[in-house]
Write a protein that holds these residues in place. Sequence first.
Motif, PDB file in Angstrom:
ATOM      1  N   SER A 174    -108.888  67.712 -12.098  1.00 40.48           N
ATOM      2  CA  SER A 174    -108.375  68.862 -12.845  1.00 40.48           C
ATOM      3  C   SER A 174    -107.401  69.625 -11.951  1.00 40.48           C
ATOM      4  O   SER A 174    -107.682  69.862 -10.773  1.00 40.48           O
ATOM      5  N   LEU A 175    -106.248  70.005 -12.502  1.00 34.99           N
ATOM      6  CA  LEU A 175    -105.279  70.771 -11.716  1.00 34.99           C
ATOM      7  C   LEU A 175    -105.918  72.037 -11.167  1.00 34.99           C
ATOM      8  O   LEU A 175    -105.712  72.395 -10.002  1.00 34.99           O
ATOM      9  N   LYS A 176    -106.709  72.704 -11.986  1.00 35.41           N
ATOM     10  CA  LYS A 176    -107.327  73.965 -11.563  1.00 35.41           C
ATOM     11  C   LYS A 176    -108.261  73.776 -10.379  1.00 35.41           C
ATOM     12  O   LYS A 176    -108.500  74.711  -9.610  1.00 35.41           O
ATOM     13  N   SER A 177    -108.794  72.555 -10.220  1.00 39.65           N
ATOM     14  CA  SER A 177    -109.749  72.315  -9.139  1.00 39.65           C
ATOM     15  C   SER A 177    -109.078  72.037  -7.799  1.00 39.65           C
ATOM     16  O   SER A 177    -109.732  72.102  -6.755  1.00 39.65           O
ATOM     17  N   VAL A 178    -107.787  71.721  -7.823  1.00 39.02           N
ATOM     18  CA  VAL A 178    -107.124  71.356  -6.564  1.00 39.02           C
ATOM     19  C   VAL A 178    -106.195  72.446  -6.029  1.00 39.02           C
ATOM     20  O   VAL A 178    -105.795  72.402  -4.866  1.00 39.02           O
ATOM     21  N   ILE A 179    -105.862  73.422  -6.866  1.00 40.20           N
ATOM     22  CA  ILE A 179    -104.949  74.469  -6.402  1.00 40.20           C
ATOM     23  C   ILE A 179    -105.722  75.636  -5.799  1.00 40.20           C
ATOM     24  O   ILE A 179    -106.837  75.941  -6.223  1.00 40.20           O
ATOM     25  N   ASN A 180    -105.133  76.257  -4.808  1.00 37.09           N
ATOM     26  CA  ASN A 180    -105.685  77.441  -4.161  1.00 37.09           C
ATOM     27  C   ASN A 180    -104.635  78.541  -4.149  1.00 37.09           C
ATOM     28  O   ASN A 180    -103.465  78.302  -4.446  1.00 37.09           O
ATOM     29  N   LYS A 181    -105.035  79.732  -3.773  1.00 32.98           N
ATOM     30  CA  LYS A 181    -104.103  80.848  -3.696  1.00 32.98           C
ATOM     31  C   LYS A 181    -103.101  80.647  -2.567  1.00 32.98           C
ATOM     32  O   LYS A 181    -103.378  79.982  -1.574  1.00 32.98           O
ATOM     33  N   ASN A 182    -101.938  81.270  -2.743  1.00 37.29           N
ATOM     34  CA  ASN A 182    -100.932  81.394  -1.684  1.00 37.29           C
ATOM     35  C   ASN A 182    -100.447  80.041  -1.158  1.00 37.29           C
ATOM     36  O   ASN A 182    -100.159  79.895   0.027  1.00 37.29           O
ATOM     37  N   PRO A 210    -103.065  62.709  -8.497  1.00 33.03           N
ATOM     38  CA  PRO A 210    -103.060  62.615  -9.966  1.00 33.03           C
ATOM     39  C   PRO A 210    -103.948  63.709 -10.558  1.00 33.03           C
ATOM     40  O   PRO A 210    -105.096  63.880 -10.126  1.00 33.03           O
ATOM     41  N   VAL A 211    -103.418  64.466 -11.518  1.00 34.54           N
ATOM     42  CA  VAL A 211    -104.180  65.563 -12.105  1.00 34.54           C
ATOM     43  C   VAL A 211    -104.121  65.512 -13.623  1.00 34.54           C
ATOM     44  O   VAL A 211    -103.215  64.925 -14.215  1.00 34.54           O
ATOM     45  N   THR A 212    -105.108  66.151 -14.232  1.00 36.04           N
ATOM     46  CA  THR A 212    -105.127  66.327 -15.675  1.00 36.04           C
ATOM     47  C   THR A 212    -104.988  67.813 -15.989  1.00 36.04           C
ATOM     48  O   THR A 212    -105.463  68.671 -15.231  1.00 36.04           O
ATOM     49  N   LEU A 213    -104.354  68.111 -17.103  1.00 36.63           N
ATOM     50  CA  LEU A 213    -104.162  69.500 -17.537  1.00 36.63           C
ATOM     51  C   LEU A 213    -105.102  69.875 -18.669  1.00 36.63           C
ATOM     52  O   LEU A 213    -104.964  70.930 -19.269  1.00 36.63           O
ATOM     53  N   GLY A 214    -106.066  69.006 -18.957  1.00 37.67           N
ATOM     54  CA  GLY A 214    -107.010  69.265 -20.039  1.00 37.67           C
ATOM     55  C   GLY A 214    -107.220  68.034 -20.883  1.00 37.67           C
ATOM     56  O   GLY A 214    -106.646  66.969 -20.635  1.00 37.67           O
ATOM     57  N   GLU A 215    -108.029  68.166 -21.929  1.00 38.54           N
ATOM     58  CA  GLU A 215    -108.373  67.017 -22.761  1.00 38.54           C
ATOM     59  C   GLU A 215    -107.282  66.668 -23.768  1.00 38.54           C
ATOM     60  O   GLU A 215    -107.194  65.529 -24.221  1.00 38.54           O
ATOM     61  N   SER A 216    -106.460  67.623 -24.153  1.00 40.28           N
ATOM     62  CA  SER A 216    -105.421  67.372 -25.159  1.00 40.28           C
ATOM     63  C   SER A 216    -104.238  66.641 -24.554  1.00 40.28           C
ATOM     64  O   SER A 216    -103.896  66.834 -23.384  1.00 40.28           O
ATOM     65  N   ARG A 217    -103.602  65.804 -25.342  1.00 42.21           N
ATOM     66  CA  ARG A 217    -102.346  65.167 -24.932  1.00 42.21           C
ATOM     67  C   ARG A 217    -101.219  66.144 -25.243  1.00 42.21           C
ATOM     68  O   ARG A 217    -101.013  66.502 -26.403  1.00 42.21           O
ATOM     69  N   LEU A 218    -100.508  66.586 -24.229  1.00 45.09           N
ATOM     70  CA  LEU A 218     -99.535  67.659 -24.374  1.00 45.09           C
ATOM     71  C   LEU A 218     -98.100  67.132 -24.368  1.00 45.09           C
ATOM     72  O   LEU A 218     -97.790  66.142 -23.711  1.00 45.09           O
ATOM     73  N   ARG A 219     -97.230  67.827 -25.092  1.00 47.42           N
ATOM     74  CA  ARG A 219     -95.805  67.559 -24.983  1.00 47.42           C
ATOM     75  C   ARG A 219     -95.333  67.932 -23.583  1.00 47.42           C
ATOM     76  O   ARG A 219     -95.962  68.730 -22.890  1.00 47.42           O
ATOM     77  N   THR A 220     -94.194  67.382 -23.183  1.00 52.18           N
ATOM     78  CA  THR A 220     -93.657  67.632 -21.848  1.00 52.18           C
ATOM     79  C   THR A 220     -93.536  69.114 -21.553  1.00 52.18           C
ATOM     80  O   THR A 220     -94.020  69.612 -20.531  1.00 52.18           O
ATOM     81  N   GLU A 221     -92.894  69.856 -22.466  1.00 52.31           N
ATOM     82  CA  GLU A 221     -92.645  71.274 -22.211  1.00 52.31           C
ATOM     83  C   GLU A 221     -93.946  72.087 -22.226  1.00 52.31           C
ATOM     84  O   GLU A 221     -94.099  73.045 -21.470  1.00 52.31           O
ATOM     85  N   THR A 222     -94.907  71.670 -23.052  1.00 51.60           N
ATOM     86  CA  THR A 222     -96.199  72.359 -23.087  1.00 51.60           C
ATOM     87  C   THR A 222     -96.966  72.107 -21.796  1.00 51.60           C
ATOM     88  O   THR A 222     -97.564  73.023 -21.221  1.00 51.60           O
ATOM     89  N   ALA A 223     -96.943  70.861 -21.337  1.00 47.79           N
ATOM     90  CA  ALA A 223     -97.619  70.520 -20.082  1.00 47.79           C
ATOM     91  C   ALA A 223     -97.048  71.321 -18.923  1.00 47.79           C
ATOM     92  O   ALA A 223     -97.790  71.810 -18.059  1.00 47.79           O
ATOM     93  N   ALA A 224     -95.738  71.482 -18.905  1.00 46.56           N
ATOM     94  CA  ALA A 224     -95.091  72.235 -17.830  1.00 46.56           C
ATOM     95  C   ALA A 224     -95.531  73.700 -17.844  1.00 46.56           C
ATOM     96  O   ALA A 224     -95.782  74.295 -16.788  1.00 46.56           O
ATOM     97  N   VAL A 226     -98.372  74.894 -19.195  1.00 43.16           N
ATOM     98  CA  VAL A 226     -99.792  74.945 -18.824  1.00 43.16           C
ATOM     99  C   VAL A 226     -99.938  74.880 -17.309  1.00 43.16           C
ATOM    100  O   VAL A 226    -100.714  75.635 -16.708  1.00 43.16           O
ATOM    101  N   ALA A 227     -99.180  73.998 -16.663  1.00 45.06           N
ATOM    102  CA  ALA A 227     -99.224  73.881 -15.206  1.00 45.06           C
ATOM    103  C   ALA A 227     -98.761  75.175 -14.549  1.00 45.06           C
ATOM    104  O   ALA A 227     -99.378  75.670 -13.602  1.00 45.06           O
ATOM    105  N   CYS A 228     -97.680  75.728 -15.067  1.00 48.36           N
ATOM    106  CA  CYS A 228     -97.127  76.976 -14.526  1.00 48.36           C
ATOM    107  C   CYS A 228     -98.138  78.116 -14.646  1.00 48.36           C
ATOM    108  O   CYS A 228     -98.386  78.858 -13.697  1.00 48.36           O
TER     109      CYS A 228
END
Length: 236
Positions: A174-182, A210-224, A226-228
């Motif tokens: 999960s992206l949220k599990s690998v990112i930290n502050k700063n 390799p990371v996942t942004l969630g269970e849904s299959r997202l469009r390119t712009e939506t995925a970007a 969500v990551a942001c």
Amino acid sequence: MQLFYNPNISNNSKEVTFDKEESRHIVKVLRMKDGDDFKITNGKGSFFNAEITNANPKGCLVKIISEEIQPPMSYQLHLAVAPTKLNDRYEWFLEKATEIGISEITPIICAHSERKTIKPDRYEKILQSAMKQSLKAYLPVLNEAVSFKDFINSEKSSEGLKCIAHCEETDKKSLKSVINKNQKITILIGPEGDFSSEEIELAKMSGYIPVTLGESRLRTETAAIVACHSVAFKNE
């Protein structure tokens, strides 16, 4: 607050003249006149309090009164995102990412990309408009479009946390599990047809997680987006 953009202002500037397009907007559209004041940003972290001294629609002259420094974001986020087939969707991503908070953007041309050209001048204007609308003093850096391989092999892809978001059914975190502050973070987002298996392997060999942004299959712009937002939320 009415915020304008002028990249030519420095902390030594005493006055500045806007170009014809911005001057016409100030004088003809907003009907501002001599003596009116507003704020300007140079997109490099400064807000300038300014006063109009010559409301000329062909070249509006303003006097710089004072400067305020906006602290930079506590993190650096670089999104490398494949251009979308429909250009307006990529423009939507640029606008919203700027409002949320992003440092740098690189359009990457991938094996499955349906769009291989971009409109950098139009993209720059969208970034500037979004910066002003969201009252930010930092303009995101928009890099030239490059191939996926060239980006992976570039210096821009060599520092900080590196992630690739893809849709293949393989082991991902999960992206949220690998990112930290700063942190300094680079995230790769692929085209509508996703990254190719070869691109994913090349990224992994270059240190991308390799990371996942969630269970849904997202469009390119939506995925970007969500990551942001995930990175911005982690740094609140």
